[in-house]
Scaffold this motif. Sequence first.
Motif, PDB file in Angstrom:
ATOM      1  N   ARG A   1       0.841  -1.211   0.000  1.00  0.00           N
ATOM      2  CA  ARG A   1       0.000   0.000   0.000  1.00  0.00           C
ATOM      3  C   ARG A   1       0.876   1.260   0.000  1.00  0.00           C
ATOM      4  O   ARG A   1       0.994   1.950   1.003  1.00  0.00           O
ATOM      5  CB  ARG A   1      -0.954  -0.056   1.191  1.00  0.00           C
ATOM      6  N   VAL A   2       1.497   1.522  -1.152  1.00  0.00           N
ATOM      7  CA  VAL A   2       2.377   2.693  -1.305  1.00  0.00           C
ATOM      8  C   VAL A   2       1.716   3.676  -2.266  1.00  0.00           C
ATOM      9  O   VAL A   2       0.839   3.284  -3.045  1.00  0.00           O
ATOM     10  CB  VAL A   2       3.765   2.273  -1.837  1.00  0.00           C
ATOM     11  N   PRO A   3       2.121   4.966  -2.227  1.00  0.00           N
ATOM     12  CA  PRO A   3       1.447   5.965  -3.068  1.00  0.00           C
ATOM     13  C   PRO A   3       1.355   5.570  -4.543  1.00  0.00           C
ATOM     14  O   PRO A   3       0.318   5.781  -5.179  1.00  0.00           O
ATOM     15  CB  PRO A   3       2.309   7.221  -2.869  1.00  0.00           C
ATOM     16  N   ALA A   4       2.411   4.976  -5.098  1.00  0.00           N
ATOM     17  CA  ALA A   4       2.393   4.660  -6.535  1.00  0.00           C
ATOM     18  C   ALA A   4       1.272   3.681  -6.898  1.00  0.00           C
ATOM     19  O   ALA A   4       0.764   3.693  -8.022  1.00  0.00           O
ATOM     20  CB  ALA A   4       3.740   4.096  -6.969  1.00  0.00           C
TER      21      ALA A   4
ATOM     22  N   VAL B   1      -6.839   7.242   5.627  1.00  0.00           N
ATOM     23  CA  VAL B   1      -5.582   6.799   6.212  1.00  0.00           C
ATOM     24  C   VAL B   1      -5.223   5.452   5.600  1.00  0.00           C
ATOM     25  O   VAL B   1      -6.081   4.584   5.449  1.00  0.00           O
ATOM     26  CB  VAL B   1      -5.712   6.705   7.750  1.00  0.00           C
ATOM     27  N   VAL B   2      -3.966   5.301   5.209  1.00  0.00           N
ATOM     28  CA  VAL B   2      -3.505   4.027   4.654  1.00  0.00           C
ATOM     29  C   VAL B   2      -2.355   3.528   5.511  1.00  0.00           C
ATOM     30  O   VAL B   2      -1.364   4.241   5.696  1.00  0.00           O
ATOM     31  CB  VAL B   2      -3.008   4.196   3.196  1.00  0.00           C
ATOM     32  N   ASP B   3      -2.504   2.338   6.045  1.00  0.00           N
ATOM     33  CA  ASP B   3      -1.417   1.739   6.821  1.00  0.00           C
ATOM     34  C   ASP B   3      -0.801   0.623   5.983  1.00  0.00           C
ATOM     35  O   ASP B   3      -1.487  -0.326   5.642  1.00  0.00           O
ATOM     36  CB  ASP B   3      -1.956   1.175   8.143  1.00  0.00           C
ATOM     37  N   PRO B   4       0.473   0.728   5.675  1.00  0.00           N
ATOM     38  CA  PRO B   4       1.090  -0.305   4.842  1.00  0.00           C
ATOM     39  C   PRO B   4       1.387  -1.588   5.620  1.00  0.00           C
ATOM     40  O   PRO B   4       1.644  -2.626   5.010  1.00  0.00           O
ATOM     41  CB  PRO B   4       2.402   0.352   4.390  1.00  0.00           C
ATOM     42  N   ALA B   5       1.330  -1.533   6.944  1.00  0.00           N
ATOM     43  CA  ALA B   5       1.751  -2.688   7.746  1.00  0.00           C
ATOM     44  C   ALA B   5       0.634  -3.713   7.907  1.00  0.00           C
ATOM     45  O   ALA B   5      -0.527  -3.435   7.642  1.00  0.00           O
ATOM     46  CB  ALA B   5       2.203  -2.207   9.120  1.00  0.00           C
ATOM     47  N   ASP B   6       1.027  -4.896   8.345  1.00  0.00           N
ATOM     48  CA  ASP B   6       0.043  -5.953   8.608  1.00  0.00           C
ATOM     49  C   ASP B   6      -0.643  -5.717   9.952  1.00  0.00           C
ATOM     50  O   ASP B   6      -0.213  -4.886  10.746  1.00  0.00           O
ATOM     51  CB  ASP B   6       0.734  -7.318   8.628  1.00  0.00           C
ATOM     52  N   PHE B   7      -1.645  -6.537  10.189  1.00  0.00           N
ATOM     53  CA  PHE B   7      -2.406  -6.408  11.436  1.00  0.00           C
ATOM     54  C   PHE B   7      -1.519  -6.526  12.654  1.00  0.00           C
ATOM     55  O   PHE B   7      -0.676  -7.407  12.751  1.00  0.00           O
ATOM     56  CB  PHE B   7      -3.503  -7.482  11.498  1.00  0.00           C
ATOM     57  N   ASP B   8      -1.755  -5.640  13.592  1.00  0.00           N
ATOM     58  CA  ASP B   8      -1.130  -5.723  14.899  1.00  0.00           C
ATOM     59  C   ASP B   8      -2.076  -4.987  15.845  1.00  0.00           C
ATOM     60  O   ASP B   8      -2.385  -3.814  15.630  1.00  0.00           O
ATOM     61  CB  ASP B   8       0.242  -5.037  14.874  1.00  0.00           C
ATOM     62  N   ALA B   9      -2.546  -5.678  16.872  1.00  0.00           N
ATOM     63  CA  ALA B   9      -3.624  -5.123  17.686  1.00  0.00           C
ATOM     64  C   ALA B   9      -3.254  -3.759  18.264  1.00  0.00           C
ATOM     65  O   ALA B   9      -3.996  -2.787  18.114  1.00  0.00           O
ATOM     66  CB  ALA B   9      -3.994  -6.099  18.799  1.00  0.00           C
ATOM     67  N   GLU B  10      -2.081  -3.674  18.882  1.00  0.00           N
ATOM     68  CA  GLU B  10      -1.714  -2.409  19.526  1.00  0.00           C
ATOM     69  C   GLU B  10      -1.575  -1.289  18.491  1.00  0.00           C
ATOM     70  O   GLU B  10      -2.024  -0.163  18.698  1.00  0.00           O
ATOM     71  CB  GLU B  10      -0.412  -2.586  20.302  1.00  0.00           C
TER      72      GLU B  10
END
Length: 596
Positions: A122-125, A296-305
């Motif tokens: 999930r990057v801008p390009a 909002v876009v988060d490129p990372a995988d799931f992490d509860a915290e």
Amino acid sequence: MTTTTARTDRIYKSPSEFLVRPNFVDYEAERSAFSWGEVARQLGADEDDMCNIAELALDRHAMGPQRDRTAFRFVNSEIRDGEFGTEDISYGELAEQARRFTNVLRRLGIGKGDTMFVAAGRVPALYYGILGALRNGTVVSPMFSAFGPEPIATRVRLGEGTVMLTTEKLYRRKIAKVRETMPSLRHILLIDDDGSPSEVAGTLNLARLMAEVDDDAPLTPTKATDPALLHFTSGTTGTPKGAIHVHGAAVTHYATGRYALDLHPDDIYWCTADPGWVTGMSYGVIAPLLHGVTSVVDPADFDAERWYRILEQLDISVWYTAPTAIRMLMKAGPELAQQFQYPKLRFVASVGEPLNPDAVLWGRDVLGHAIHDNWWQTETGGIMIANTPAFDIKPGSMGRPLPGVDAFVVRREAGRVVIVDEPNVEGELALRVGWPSMFRGYLNNEDRYRESFSGDFYLTGDLARRDADGYFWFVGRADDVIKSAGHLIGPFEVENVLMEHAAVAEAAVIGIPDDMVGEVVHAFVTLKVGHVANEALRRELMGHARKRLGAAVAPKGIDFAEQLPHTRSGKIMRRLLKARQLGLPEGDLSTLESSS
Ligand code: ATP
Ligand code: MG
């Protein structure tokens, strides 16, 4: 089929649940006044005339007062001192990059009728690439970046992709290996991973090309009926099917963003779905842009915290997520959730799988907002049935058909489809055709497409019932229903009851063939943090299920599992549990999440 009653039948909404005025308040009035043509006009698209998703979603705003508003806020992967760094891209900037991308494609001779496959994080390009291609009349087919080489190559071959947008890392790791097996691919555009661009033989560097072209790129005219997107289904029940969608779908995305997600232009919205599947495209890219909100876009995988932190620190006001994520948050326990606060959050919705009543209530108790479940499919292109701001939530129900959508419970009789009028009777969920985002074909499978329709109806393959208030209740997929001793048992109902138990994090129920009764119900459960799998707990769960469901419907066996197999779009793959249990071939696993 038996019906259990949820412990809370209805969540009455108070006006204070909304910090701003909801987009609609009178469901019946809105339905009767509704017309797709009118929505198209509000959007500035004339349904039968020219229509382009990217023009409506992006170009329109880039020329207006919305120009400087942030379209996407990309969250940095690392958290420093408990704070996220972010990178904002405005509507104006995004439009400029999309125009450049259109020119990059044109320079390569890629135009209308070509198909571009996308596999990138999930990057801008990824975002300007999708929009730039749509502006060019080029069909976009998104894939999960986590797909292995074979699933990628199979899809590109099926869709006869002529160009692919991916990253250097993904290319080197996966795509190079299967490059030769995709003869239709004329060009591969590489997005740089961190660091400086390097030359990779047989590919083109996107950044370099973007710098070479100018940003003046008039839109290629497209009609509402021209193909825009090729979406592969999740592969939950079998080999994924390619569903073809058209530019006119934007009209559905706009209307449903208003009704089912309550989007307002000043919202900060977070759709957790990856654009690799239909939710991430329709509601992670198109609908929020149509409404001019900041995503909002988060490129990372799931992490509860991390997720709780994003909700709090990035002031999310509208959140669209999935049952599997909610169950993982529940599994992590309430203490973690209570370390954060969500004063800006005002609307939470979920899609992808049935949302257990306990998850709806967890939302109310932990986030301060009951979760609005909604139902749709890759084939429908947009949300069809939803719990909306305009009426009370019944936990466990998918809600009611949105304005513009006519949904029915039907049964097939001698090759004909008959509408079931009485409430609370189970049957197949059908939709009256005519909404703009309906799929226009299954790739290379005209027969299957035709078989999905009967007269005026599209048959969804899901089973449901409608109650006397017009709420729809998911029963199961037609393929997953268990036939035991004359009972028809929907797995969802049994799973919900198991989930009521404090120890259970997630449950999946299948039918196992049995000589005596046809099939017996078998369950797999994962446990919440702090609970131990042992014989006593198994007996306790069996007892709880028998008490709630009766002996005929309760599972005959329960297995504890560390994890349940999920698709990359977050759905439990019951067919895989069943195949493994019975020692049968595992079938198409191209969409299986590798950790499961
Ligand atoms: P495949 O068609 O390849 O087997 P899939 O049906 O899971 O995969 P999708 O189109 O991504 O592919 O998912 C749509 C299906 O997901 C629906 O038909 C339904 O079974 C399920 N679903 C989606 N939302 C809900 C919901 N809110 N409640 C219950 N089920 C849901
Ligand atoms: Mg399906």
